[in-house]
Design a protein around this motif. Structure first.
Motif, PDB file in Angstrom:
ATOM      1  N   THR A 164      16.393  13.032  12.181  1.00  0.00           N
ATOM      2  CA  THR A 164      16.601  12.179  11.015  1.00  0.00           C
ATOM      3  C   THR A 164      17.489  12.897   9.994  1.00  0.00           C
ATOM      4  OG1 THR A 164      14.439  11.120  11.300  1.00  0.00           O
ATOM      5  CG2 THR A 164      15.466  10.912   9.132  1.00  0.00           C
ATOM      6  N   PRO A 165      18.547  12.239   9.522  1.00  0.00           N
ATOM      7  CA  PRO A 165      19.409  12.877   8.530  1.00  0.00           C
ATOM      8  C   PRO A 165      18.617  13.237   7.267  1.00  0.00           C
ATOM      9  CG  PRO A 165      20.455  10.914   9.445  1.00  0.00           C
ATOM     10  CD  PRO A 165      19.047  10.917   9.941  1.00  0.00           C
ATOM     11  N   PRO A 166      18.976  14.313   6.600  1.00  0.00           N
ATOM     12  CA  PRO A 166      18.237  14.731   5.389  1.00  0.00           C
ATOM     13  C   PRO A 166      18.108  13.629   4.348  1.00  0.00           C
ATOM     14  CG  PRO A 166      19.728  16.475   6.094  1.00  0.00           C
ATOM     15  CD  PRO A 166      20.029  15.286   6.966  1.00  0.00           C
ATOM     16  N   ALA A 167      19.146  12.797   4.180  1.00  0.00           N
ATOM     17  CA  ALA A 167      19.106  11.757   3.173  1.00  0.00           C
ATOM     18  C   ALA A 167      18.093  10.659   3.476  1.00  0.00           C
ATOM     19  CB  ALA A 167      20.492  11.136   3.022  1.00  0.00           C
ATOM     20  N   LEU A 168      17.656  10.579   4.747  1.00  0.00           N
ATOM     21  CA  LEU A 168      16.713   9.524   5.143  1.00  0.00           C
ATOM     22  C   LEU A 168      15.329  10.067   5.467  1.00  0.00           C
ATOM     23  CD1 LEU A 168      19.034   7.384   7.463  1.00  0.00           C
ATOM     24  CD2 LEU A 168      18.583   7.104   5.010  1.00  0.00           C
ATOM     25  N   ARG A 169      15.088  11.316   5.151  1.00  0.00           N
ATOM     26  CA  ARG A 169      13.784  11.896   5.455  1.00  0.00           C
ATOM     27  C   ARG A 169      12.722  11.424   4.471  1.00  0.00           C
ATOM     28  NH1 ARG A 169      13.417  15.323   9.494  1.00  0.00           N
ATOM     29  NH2 ARG A 169      15.295  16.285  10.341  1.00  0.00           N
ATOM     30  N   ASP A 170      11.483  11.750   4.796  1.00  0.00           N
ATOM     31  CA  ASP A 170      10.337  11.346   3.984  1.00  0.00           C
ATOM     32  C   ASP A 170      10.531  11.751   2.528  1.00  0.00           C
ATOM     33  OD1 ASP A 170       7.854  10.789   2.932  1.00  0.00           O
ATOM     34  OD2 ASP A 170       6.785  12.335   4.055  1.00  0.00           O
ATOM     35  N   PRO A 171      10.628  10.772   1.624  1.00  0.00           N
ATOM     36  CA  PRO A 171      10.867  11.111   0.223  1.00  0.00           C
ATOM     37  C   PRO A 171       9.669  11.745  -0.470  1.00  0.00           C
ATOM     38  CG  PRO A 171      10.487   8.755   0.452  1.00  0.00           C
ATOM     39  CD  PRO A 171      10.589   9.321   1.847  1.00  0.00           C
ATOM     40  N   SER A 172       8.489  11.609   0.132  1.00  0.00           N
ATOM     41  CA  SER A 172       7.287  12.149  -0.504  1.00  0.00           C
ATOM     42  C   SER A 172       6.961  13.559  -0.034  1.00  0.00           C
ATOM     43  CB  SER A 172       6.082  11.247  -0.242  1.00  0.00           C
ATOM     44  OG  SER A 172       5.778  11.205   1.152  1.00  0.00           O
ATOM     45  N   ALA A 173       7.789  14.113   0.883  1.00  0.00           N
ATOM     46  CA  ALA A 173       7.508  15.448   1.436  1.00  0.00           C
ATOM     47  C   ALA A 173       7.709  16.525   0.379  1.00  0.00           C
ATOM     48  CB  ALA A 173       8.408  15.695   2.636  1.00  0.00           C
ATOM     49  N   PHE A 209       0.844  -1.193   0.000  1.00  0.00           N
ATOM     50  CA  PHE A 209       0.000   0.000   0.000  1.00  0.00           C
ATOM     51  C   PHE A 209       0.884   1.250   0.000  1.00  0.00           C
ATOM     52  CE2 PHE A 209      -3.059   2.794   2.557  1.00  0.00           C
ATOM     53  CZ  PHE A 209      -3.816   3.131   1.437  1.00  0.00           C
ATOM     54  N   TRP A 210       1.475   1.555  -1.135  1.00  0.00           N
ATOM     55  CA  TRP A 210       2.373   2.702  -1.254  1.00  0.00           C
ATOM     56  C   TRP A 210       1.619   4.023  -1.190  1.00  0.00           C
ATOM     57  CZ3 TRP A 210       7.255   1.555  -0.654  1.00  0.00           C
ATOM     58  CH2 TRP A 210       7.748   0.313  -1.069  1.00  0.00           C
ATOM     59  N   GLN A 211       0.316   3.997  -1.281  1.00  0.00           N
ATOM     60  CA  GLN A 211      -0.474   5.232  -1.255  1.00  0.00           C
ATOM     61  C   GLN A 211      -0.440   5.907   0.113  1.00  0.00           C
ATOM     62  OE1 GLN A 211      -1.330   2.371  -2.678  1.00  0.00           O
ATOM     63  NE2 GLN A 211      -1.565   2.937  -4.823  1.00  0.00           N
ATOM     64  N   HIS A 212      -0.056   5.192   1.137  1.00  0.00           N
ATOM     65  CA  HIS A 212       0.109   5.767   2.483  1.00  0.00           C
ATOM     66  C   HIS A 212       1.520   6.330   2.624  1.00  0.00           C
ATOM     67  CE1 HIS A 212       0.129   6.231   6.813  1.00  0.00           C
ATOM     68  NE2 HIS A 212       1.195   5.458   6.888  1.00  0.00           N
ATOM     69  N   ARG A 213       1.650   7.521   3.185  1.00  0.00           N
ATOM     70  CA  ARG A 213       2.970   8.121   3.409  1.00  0.00           C
ATOM     71  C   ARG A 213       3.642   7.435   4.603  1.00  0.00           C
ATOM     72  NH1 ARG A 213       2.858  14.521   3.691  1.00  0.00           N
ATOM     73  NH2 ARG A 213       5.061  14.075   4.137  1.00  0.00           N
ATOM     74  N   ARG A 214       4.391   6.393   4.297  1.00  0.00           N
ATOM     75  CA  ARG A 214       4.950   5.554   5.356  1.00  0.00           C
ATOM     76  C   ARG A 214       5.988   6.276   6.201  1.00  0.00           C
ATOM     77  NH1 ARG A 214       5.373   3.643   9.236  1.00  0.00           N
ATOM     78  NH2 ARG A 214       5.925   1.521   9.888  1.00  0.00           N
ATOM     79  N   TRP A 215       6.689   7.257   5.639  1.00  0.00           N
ATOM     80  CA  TRP A 215       7.746   7.943   6.376  1.00  0.00           C
ATOM     81  C   TRP A 215       7.340   9.374   6.741  1.00  0.00           C
ATOM     82  CZ3 TRP A 215       9.055   5.042   1.876  1.00  0.00           C
ATOM     83  CH2 TRP A 215       9.725   3.857   2.135  1.00  0.00           C
ATOM     84  N   LYS A 216       6.067   9.622   6.821  1.00  0.00           N
ATOM     85  CA  LYS A 216       5.601  10.986   7.114  1.00  0.00           C
ATOM     86  C   LYS A 216       6.065  11.453   8.483  1.00  0.00           C
ATOM     87  CE  LYS A 216       1.385  13.771   7.477  1.00  0.00           C
ATOM     88  NZ  LYS A 216      -0.096  13.775   7.358  1.00  0.00           N
ATOM     89  N   ARG A 217       6.055  10.548   9.466  1.00  0.00           N
ATOM     90  CA  ARG A 217       6.431  10.904  10.837  1.00  0.00           C
ATOM     91  C   ARG A 217       7.748  10.228  11.178  1.00  0.00           C
ATOM     92  NH1 ARG A 217       0.773  10.329  10.872  1.00  0.00           N
ATOM     93  NH2 ARG A 217      -0.241  12.324  11.361  1.00  0.00           N
ATOM     94  N   GLN A 218       8.759  11.062  11.460  1.00  0.00           N
ATOM     95  CA  GLN A 218      10.103  10.573  11.750  1.00  0.00           C
ATOM     96  C   GLN A 218      10.688  11.350  12.918  1.00  0.00           C
ATOM     97  OE1 GLN A 218      11.657  11.359   7.702  1.00  0.00           O
ATOM     98  NE2 GLN A 218      12.041   9.149   7.544  1.00  0.00           N
ATOM     99  N   PRO A 219      11.768  10.845  13.534  1.00  0.00           N
ATOM    100  CA  PRO A 219      12.421  11.601  14.604  1.00  0.00           C
ATOM    101  C   PRO A 219      12.948  12.930  14.063  1.00  0.00           C
ATOM    102  CG  PRO A 219      13.201   9.326  14.549  1.00  0.00           C
ATOM    103  CD  PRO A 219      12.393   9.530  13.306  1.00  0.00           C
TER     104      PRO A 219
END
Length: 327
Positions: free
Chosen positions: A318-327, A305-315
């Protein structure tokens, strides 16, 4: 307690379990359009209806473009070796899969118990469920939004396992009621997540299985951050906490669609490593079932279910390279 008082108590409990939400005009329009579509599909064969579901789902990608950017960016981040054309093809397949999954779920009640059981072609490690449930202590079952998670729960219930499904309320209360009715028709007991803390202990003490779909970061739910495709993702920890508190096993269950249209159901045991630090142990369980989910997503990426923003909420760190790619 008098009979009248008991009846009043049951009414109050029912209200708590199903919070009243008044549907809007838009909710009604969406719902009755969906019911008309499902009503038409009920007149078709199972395979024909599912094929139409795929076509309807694909419309969400193109021309409608619903969450198209989110899906493409998340797939590209999870699979950095894929070229642009491969990302687009995988995204399109994911929408078709989601459309088919919706139709399958809406029509499950037409199959009956026998038809549902036949829909699952292969089952791996069912003996783990039999072994765990034979002890009379209940079990915690976990899955993610992969394959057909609704069918997975329905199948387990159809095999005679007493199952509580912890569910989130949907934005459209009419959709919510329809889906919960379908779930109940297949034998599951529906528990809203707002009631999970109160209901789960009782269910486990009664020797029931309690199922969680635990791969979405939700506000208000006790969660932890664990890696998912290398990026920290907020993940509910309730399943792990209950398993440790009541000393019951955690079983990871997935139902994956095969090319034939039938399903492969896989059961895996998540072994806890008890260190005496319950918080750390709970986080470790969450990390391990998330690892299993990632492995299955890598195996059948179009069924996630890629339609959900799986990485929307992070610490926050979080390093910039690992942040939510859909932001």
């Amino acid at each position: 307690m008098t009979p009248a008082a008991a009846k009043k108590s049951r009414r109050r409990a029912k209200k708590r379990d199903k919070p009243a939400r008044k549907p809007t005009v838009a909710h009604r329009a969406e719902y009755y359009t969906m019911r008309a579509t499902i009503g038409a599909l009920r007149g078709l064969s199972w395979n024909a209806a599912c094929k139409i579901g795929e076509k309807l789902g694909a419309l969400g990608y193109r021309p409608l473009g619903i969450r198209k950017r989110v899906v493409e960016r998340q797939i590209a981040a999870a699979f950095p070796d894929l070229g642009r054309d491969a990302v687009v093809n995988l995204a399109r397949e994911s929408y078709a899969h989601l459309g088919r999954t919706f139709v399958e779920t809406a029509l499950l009640d037409t199959l009956g118990k026998t038809g549902l059981l036949k829909l699952v072609e292969t089952v791996e490690n069912w003996e783990l469920i039999d072994e765990v449930m034979s002890k009379g202590k209940g079990a915690v079952m976990v899955t993610g939004h992969i394959g057909n998670w609704e069918l997975a729960g329905a199948y387990v219930s159809a095999r005679g396992i007493p199952l509580d499904a912890i569910v989130r309320g949907m934005a459209n209360p009419l959709f919510d009621a329809f889906l919960n009715h379908t779930r109940a028709e297949m034998g599951m007991t529906i528990v809203h997540d707002s009631e999970a803390v109160r209901r789960t202990p009782r269910s486990l003490r009664d020797g029931r299985a309690v199922a969680f779909v635990a791969d979405q970061g939700v506000l208000g739910l006790a969660s932890t951050f664990v890696p998912f495709f290398g990026r920290p993702a907020k993940t509910p920890r309730g399943a792990a906490v209950f398993a440790l508190r009541f000393d019951v096993p955690v079983l990871f269950v997935v139902a994956l669609r095969k090319p034939s249209g039938r399903y492969r159901l896989v059961v895996e045991r998540i072994e806890p490593r008890k260190t005496g630090d319950r918080d750390r142990d709970a986080d470790a369980i969450v990390a391990r079932f998330t690892e299993r989910l990632e492995l299955w997503v890598r195996a059948v990426p179009a069924q996630y279910f890629w339609q959900h923003r799986r990485w929307k909420r992070q610490p926050p760190d979080t390093p910039p390279a690992l942040r939510d790619p859909s932001a």
